[in-house]
Design an enzyme around this catalytic site. Structure first.
Site, PDB file in Angstrom:
ATOM      1  N   LYS A  94       0.920  -1.201  -0.197  1.00 44.13           N
ATOM      2  CA  LYS A  94      -0.067   0.021   0.052  1.00 44.13           C
ATOM      3  C   LYS A  94       0.848   1.109   0.106  1.00 44.13           C
ATOM      4  O   LYS A  94       1.496   1.690   0.997  1.00 44.13           O
ATOM      5  CB  LYS A  94      -0.962   0.037   1.345  1.00 44.13           C
ATOM      6  CG  LYS A  94      -2.231   0.603   1.062  1.00 44.13           C
ATOM      7  CD  LYS A  94      -2.341   2.055   0.862  1.00 44.13           C
ATOM      8  CE  LYS A  94      -1.983   3.065   2.261  1.00 44.13           C
ATOM      9  NZ  LYS A  94      -1.861   4.387   1.710  1.00 44.13           N
TER      10      LYS A  94
ATOM     11  N   GLU B 152       9.499   0.973  10.818  1.00 47.70           N
ATOM     12  CA  GLU B 152      10.490   1.733  10.658  1.00 47.70           C
ATOM     13  C   GLU B 152       9.823   3.324  10.815  1.00 47.70           C
ATOM     14  O   GLU B 152       9.158   3.803   9.823  1.00 47.70           O
ATOM     15  CB  GLU B 152      11.115   1.916   9.058  1.00 47.70           C
ATOM     16  CG  GLU B 152      11.803   0.426   8.978  1.00 47.70           C
ATOM     17  CD  GLU B 152      12.946   0.539   9.594  1.00 47.70           C
ATOM     18  OE1 GLU B 152      13.564   1.328  10.232  1.00 47.70           O
ATOM     19  OE2 GLU B 152      13.594  -1.000   9.602  1.00 47.70           O
TER      20      GLU B 152
ATOM     21  N   CYS C 203      13.573  10.269   6.898  1.00 46.23           N
ATOM     22  CA  CYS C 203      13.314   9.836   8.595  1.00 46.23           C
ATOM     23  C   CYS C 203      14.567  10.294   9.470  1.00 46.23           C
ATOM     24  O   CYS C 203      14.752  10.235  10.473  1.00 46.23           O
ATOM     25  CB  CYS C 203      13.067   8.354   8.597  1.00 46.23           C
ATOM     26  SG  CYS C 203      14.094   7.490   7.610  1.00 46.23           S
TER      27      CYS C 203
ATOM     28  N   GLU D  27       9.573  16.156  15.280  1.00 44.81           N
ATOM     29  CA  GLU D  27       9.833  15.736  13.802  1.00 44.81           C
ATOM     30  C   GLU D  27       9.055  16.855  13.040  1.00 44.81           C
ATOM     31  O   GLU D  27       8.196  16.757  12.968  1.00 44.81           O
ATOM     32  CB  GLU D  27       9.275  14.295  13.553  1.00 44.81           C
ATOM     33  CG  GLU D  27      10.162  13.932  12.185  1.00 44.81           C
ATOM     34  CD  GLU D  27       9.763  12.711  11.834  1.00 44.81           C
ATOM     35  OE1 GLU D  27       8.953  11.991  11.790  1.00 44.81           O
ATOM     36  OE2 GLU D  27      10.588  11.842  11.253  1.00 44.81           O
TER      37      GLU D  27
HETATM   38  P1  NAD Z   1       2.195   8.187   7.594  1.00 42.39           P
HETATM   39  O1  NAD Z   1       2.390   7.577   9.074  1.00 42.39           O
HETATM   40  O2  NAD Z   1       1.154   9.570   7.871  1.00 42.39           O
HETATM   41  O3  NAD Z   1       1.667   7.531   6.467  1.00 42.39           O
HETATM   42  C1  NAD Z   1       2.462   6.325   5.921  1.00 42.39           C
HETATM   43  C2  NAD Z   1       1.907   5.283   5.337  1.00 42.39           C
HETATM   44  O4  NAD Z   1       0.707   4.848   6.129  1.00 42.39           O
HETATM   45  C3  NAD Z   1       1.113   5.920   4.382  1.00 42.39           C
HETATM   46  O5  NAD Z   1       0.994   4.786   3.099  1.00 42.39           O
HETATM   47  C4  NAD Z   1      -0.511   6.169   4.647  1.00 42.39           C
HETATM   48  O6  NAD Z   1      -1.473   6.117   3.868  1.00 42.39           O
HETATM   49  C5  NAD Z   1      -0.405   4.948   5.736  1.00 42.39           C
HETATM   50  N1  NAD Z   1      -1.461   5.054   6.692  1.00 42.39           N
HETATM   51  C6  NAD Z   1      -1.831   6.211   7.199  1.00 42.39           C
HETATM   52  N2  NAD Z   1      -2.624   6.103   8.381  1.00 42.39           N
HETATM   53  C7  NAD Z   1      -2.906   4.496   8.591  1.00 42.39           C
HETATM   54  C8  NAD Z   1      -3.492   3.843   9.488  1.00 42.39           C
HETATM   55  N3  NAD Z   1      -4.302   4.226  10.275  1.00 42.39           N
HETATM   56  N4  NAD Z   1      -3.492   2.504   9.522  1.00 42.39           N
HETATM   57  C9  NAD Z   1      -2.777   1.875   8.238  1.00 42.39           C
HETATM   58  N5  NAD Z   1      -1.839   2.857   7.158  1.00 42.39           N
HETATM   59  C10 NAD Z   1      -2.128   4.182   7.635  1.00 42.39           C
HETATM   60  O7  NAD Z   1       3.912   8.959   7.400  1.00 42.39           O
HETATM   61  P2  NAD Z   1       4.010   9.920   5.916  1.00 42.39           P
HETATM   62  O8  NAD Z   1       3.495  11.442   6.330  1.00 42.39           O
HETATM   63  O9  NAD Z   1       3.632   9.250   4.701  1.00 42.39           O
HETATM   64  O10 NAD Z   1       5.776   9.713   6.264  1.00 42.39           O
HETATM   65  C11 NAD Z   1       6.244  10.475   6.937  1.00 42.39           C
HETATM   66  C12 NAD Z   1       6.816   9.805   8.245  1.00 42.39           C
HETATM   67  O11 NAD Z   1       7.325   8.569   8.077  1.00 42.39           O
HETATM   68  C13 NAD Z   1       7.825  10.407   9.069  1.00 42.39           C
HETATM   69  O12 NAD Z   1       7.472  10.378  10.445  1.00 42.39           O
HETATM   70  C14 NAD Z   1       9.114   9.699   8.792  1.00 42.39           C
HETATM   71  O13 NAD Z   1      10.120   9.921   9.829  1.00 42.39           O
HETATM   72  C15 NAD Z   1       8.691   8.376   8.644  1.00 42.39           C
HETATM   73  N6  NAD Z   1       9.680   7.663   7.760  1.00 42.39           N
HETATM   74  C16 NAD Z   1      10.314   6.537   8.492  1.00 42.39           C
HETATM   75  C17 NAD Z   1      11.255   5.916   7.706  1.00 42.39           C
HETATM   76  C18 NAD Z   1      12.203   4.852   8.503  1.00 42.39           C
HETATM   77  O14 NAD Z   1      12.923   4.167   7.778  1.00 42.39           O
HETATM   78  N7  NAD Z   1      12.148   4.869   9.849  1.00 42.39           N
HETATM   79  C19 NAD Z   1      11.594   6.114   6.603  1.00 42.39           C
HETATM   80  C20 NAD Z   1      10.717   7.279   5.765  1.00 42.39           C
HETATM   81  C21 NAD Z   1       9.771   7.771   6.427  1.00 42.39           C
END
Ligand code: NAD
Length: 497
Positions: free
Chosen positions: A190, A265, A299, A400
C-alpha cells in the site's frame, strides 16, 4: 503542462491519465470505481489519477496473495527466487531513468539524487538475490532420551502487508518486496496516497521480469480506507510499515486481531554532534545535507545539530552560507539540489514550525520562509533553514519537522552532549564528527540509536541492518536480520532409533 522529458522506455507519460492498480496479476480499478488525483509537488499539476481502494479491494488483494503463496509460488526453490530477483535488478537497471522520472514527478526528488540512488536500490535487489540461497536452519544437540534428531527450519511467514510513506517510494518498495521474494512470501503493498505512481511502475517491471500473478500486489488508497483494513486483515501474516510513529502505534493496535507480526520503521529527531577537533571542511556540507537532502523529508534527518561551543558560531555561519547557496527548484532540472515538499499540507506544517522557532526565541540565521518567486510559487518550496540559539525544550528541537530545518545547539562536554542527544523519544540515527578515536568509539557506544555515522551520514548499505531504538520502531531492514523478519522458525524433532 510542463514539458517533462520522456525517456524512450517510458510507457506511461505522466500527463494526467488514469493508472490502474495491480491485483492478482491484473490491472484493475477500485470496486467502488472511485479515484483520486496525484500531483507534481513542484508545479501543482495533476499528473495521474489512481484507484481509491477500499476494504473490498484489500480483501481481493489479500486473497490473491494467499492463493499465490499456497500455489505456484510455494514451489519456487531458492535458486529460482534468486534468478527472479536478479532479473528484476536487470530490468530495473534498464528502466532506471523511467523510475527516477516517476519519483521526481510524483514526489519532487531532484532527478540527480534519484539517479544517484541506483547503486543502493539495485544493490538491495542483488543482495536479496544472494540471501535467497543463504536461508538455513540449524541442527542442535538435545538431551532427550532415545535417539532423537532436532533441527530448525526457516519458513516464509506468509502474506505480508507492506505500508510505505511518500518520501522514498522506490527504495521503500524494494526494501519490502525484495526480502519477501527472497524468503518466499507474497506481498500486498500500500503506497502513500501522496506518491503512488512509482510503486505501480515497480509492480509492472516485476511482472515483466516473471514474478507470478498474486505474488506482488499494489493497492492504491488512503491510510484509513486501504492501509487500516490491510493492517487489521485476518488473512495477513505480517505487516511491515514505514511511516510516522503515530500511524505505527495504530498499526500495532490493528494487528492485535490475529496477532500478526509487525515491524516498524518510524520517525526520528536525530542528533548530529560536531566536536571542536572535527574536519570542518567535511562536516559542514555533510551536516547540512543530513537535513536538507530531499528537503528534509527523510526519517534520519540530523535535525538537532550539537556543536562544541568553541566552534559553534563559526560552524553555524558556514552552515548558513552553505544553506543559502543551495539551488532550489523543480527536480526535473539537473541543476536542482533541493526540490519541493510533497504537499500544501506538509508546507503548512513546516511553516508552522518556522513560526514556532521564532516565537519561542530561536535566532533565524538562514532561510525561514516559503519561496514564492516566479515558478516556485506554484510548488511547495521552503528555503533551507538554520536556527541558532535553540534550547532543548523548544518544539523545533523536540518534534519531527520533516522539512529543511536545522536547529543548532551548543555543548561543552561529552557527558553533557550524550545526555542531551539521548533525551528524545526517538532513536533512529545519530551522527558524530571528530578526529579523536576515543571520542568516536565512546559516542558510537553511548548514543541510543539504531544507526551511528562517524564523519559521514546517510550511509546505508543492504548488508547492514537499519532500524530504530525507542519510538523509532522495531525490526530491522537490511542485513541477515531483515530476512528473519520474514521467516518463521520451526523446531523439528525426529526419533530415529
Ligand atoms: P504516515 O504515517 O502518515 O503514512 C505512512 C503510510 O501509512 C501511508 O501509506 C499512509 O497512507 C498509511 N497510513 C496512514 N494512516 C494509516 C492507518 N491508520 N492504518 C494503516 N496505514 C495508514 O507517514 P508519512 O507522512 O507518509 O511519512 C512521514 C513519516 O514517515 C515520518 O514520520 C518519517 O520519519 C517516517 N519515515 C520513517 C522511515 C524509517 O525508515 N524509519 C523512512 C521514511 C519515513
Amino acid at each position: 503542462m510542463t514539458n517533462v522529458p520522456t525517456p524512450r522506455a517510458m510507457r506511461r507519460p505522466l500527463d494526467g491519465r488514469h493508472r490502474q492498480m495491480f491485483i492478482g496479476g491484473r490491472w484493475v480499478d477500485a470496486a467502488s470505481g472511485e479515484r483520486f488525483e496525484t500531483r507534481n509537488p513542484a508545479t501543482g499539476e495533476i499528473i495521474a489519477t489512481v484507484p481509491r481502494a477500499g476494504k473490498d479491494d484489500v480483501d481481493r488483494a489479500v486473497a490473491a496473495a494467499r492463493a499465490a503463496f499456497e500455489g505456484p509460488w510455494s514451489r519456487f526453490n531458492p535458486h529460482e527466487r534468486q534468478k527472479l530477483l536478479l532479473r528484476i535488478a536487470e530490468l530495473f537497471e534498464r528502466h532506471w531513468e523511467e523510475i527516477c522520472l516517476s519519483d521526481t514527478t510524483d514526489m519532487g526528488l531532484p532527478i540527480v539524487r534519484a539517479r544517484a540512488n541506483a547503486n543502493r536500490v539495485l544493490g538491495m535487489l542483488r543482495f536479496y538475490a544472494g540471501m535467497a540461497t543463504a536461508i538455513h536452519g540449524h541442527t542442535m544437540e538435545n538431551s532427550l532420551p532415545g535417539d532423537i534428531v532436532s533441527y530448525t527450519r526457516k519458513e516464509p511467514v506468509g502474506v505480508v502487508g507492506a505500508i510505505i510513506p511518500w518520501n522514498a517510494p522506490t527504495a521503500a518498495s524494494v526494501w519490502k518486496i525484495g526480502p519477501a521474494l527472497a524468503t518466499g512470501c507474497t506481498v500486498v503493498l500500500k503506497p502513500s496516497e501522496e506518491a503512488p505512481l512509482t510503486p505501480l511502475l515497480i509492480a509492472e517491471l516485476m511482472a515483466e521480469a516473471g514474478v507470478p500473478d498474486g505474488v506482488v500486489n499494489v493497492v492504491t488508497g488512503t491510510g484509513l480506507e486501504a492501509g487500516a483494513p490491510l493492517a487489521e486483515h485476518m488473512g495477513v501474516d505480517k505487516i511491515v510499515f514505514t511511516g510516522s510513529t503515530a500511524t505505527g502505534q495504530s498499526i500495532v493496535r490493528a494487528s492485535a486481531g490475529n496477532l500478526k507480526r509487525v515491524s516498524l520503521e518510524l520517525g526520528g529527531k536525530s542528533p548530529v554532534i560536531v566536536c571542536a577537533d572535527a574536519d570542518l571542511e567535511r562536516a559542514v556540507p555533510v551536516a547540512a545535507m543530513s537535513v536538507f537532502a530531499n528537503s528534509g523529508q527523510i526519517c534520519i534527518a540530523g535535525s538537532r545539530l550539537f556543536v562544541e561551543r568553541s566552534i559553534h558560531d563559526e560552524f553555524v555561519e558556514r552552515l548558513a552560507a552553505y544553506a543559502r547557496g543551495l539551488r532550489i527548484g523543480n527536480g526535473i532540472n539537473p541543476e536542482t539540489e533541493i526540490g519541493p515538499l510533497i504537499s500544501p499540507r506538509q508546507l503548512d506544517r513546516v511553516e508552522g514550525y518556522l513560526r514556532a522557532g521564532s516565537e519561542e526565541g530561536a535566532r533565524l540565521v538562514a532561510g525561514g520562509a516559503r519561496l514564492v518567486e516566479g515558478a516556485l510559487a506554484a510548488g511547495n518550496f521552503v528555503a533551507p533553514t538554520v536556527f541558532a540559539g535553540v534550547s532543548d525544550g523548544m518544539r523545533i528541537a523536540r518534534e519531527e519537522i520533516f522539512g529543511p530545518v536545522i536547529s543548532a545547539l551548543p555543548f561543552d562536554t561529552l557527558d553533557e552532549v550524550v545526555r542531551r542527544a539521548n533525551d528524545t523519544p526517538y532513536g533512529l540515527a545519530a551522527g558524530v564528527f571528530t578526529r579523536d578515536l576515543s571520542t568516536a568509539h565512546q559516542l558510537s557506544r553511548r548514543l541510543r540509536a539504531g544507526s551511528v555515522w562517524v564523519n559521514t551520514y546517510h550511509a546505508i548499505d543492504p548488508a547492514v541492518p537499519f532500524g530504530g531504538y525507542k519510538m523509532s520502531g522495531y525490526g530491522r531492514e537490511g542485513g541477515a536480520e531483515q530476512l528473519d523478519e520474514y521467516l518463521n522458525t520451526k523446531g523439528v524433532f525426529m526419533r530415529v532409533d
